[in-house]
Design a protein around this motif. Structure first.
Motif: not given
Length: 121
Positions: A44-58
């Motif tokens: 399955q496709r998997e999440l590597v990284a995400s960014i919302i705005g400038a500070a919300r990073i996973n």
């Protein structure tokens, strides 16, 4: 419509680095979350990284400390700096963006075409 164009994939030796870019273009009012996913055949496709705005990073646990996601809002572009690459990072990497188009209230998800990253041992 909205298009996402990725670049920066390729072949690299283990321990090396690559930088992926993904630029969104089209009838864009606002780009909310931007993310990178990856997929290997049969999985399955998997999440590597995400960014919302400038500070919300996973980050996925498997890339924490090695990969860095960033964005340039003026260019509607997201980057993924990948360091200390491992053979298990080999995959097709896809960009995803949550985009609100002009004249629309709701945001929609868009995908790039994918870029191959191959890490040799």
């Amino acid at each position: 419509q909205v298009q996402l164009v990725e670049s920066g994939g390729g072949l690299v030796q283990a321990g090396g680095s690559l930088r992926l870019s993904c630029a969104a273009s089209g009838s864009i009012f606002r780009v909310n979350a931007m993310s990178w996913y990856r997929q290997v055949p049969g999985k399955q496709r998997e999440l590597v990284a995400s960014i919302i705005g400038a500070a919300r990073i996973n980050y996925a646990e498997s890339v924490e400390g090695r990969f860095t996601i960033s964005r340039d809002n003026a260019k509607n572009t997201v980057y993924l700096q990948m360091n200390s690459l491992k053979p298990e990072d080999t995959a097709v990497y896809y960009c995803n963006a949550e985009v609100q188009r002009w004249g629309y209230r709701a945001s929609e998800n868009y995908w790039g075409q994918g870029t191959q990253v191959t890490v040799s041992s």
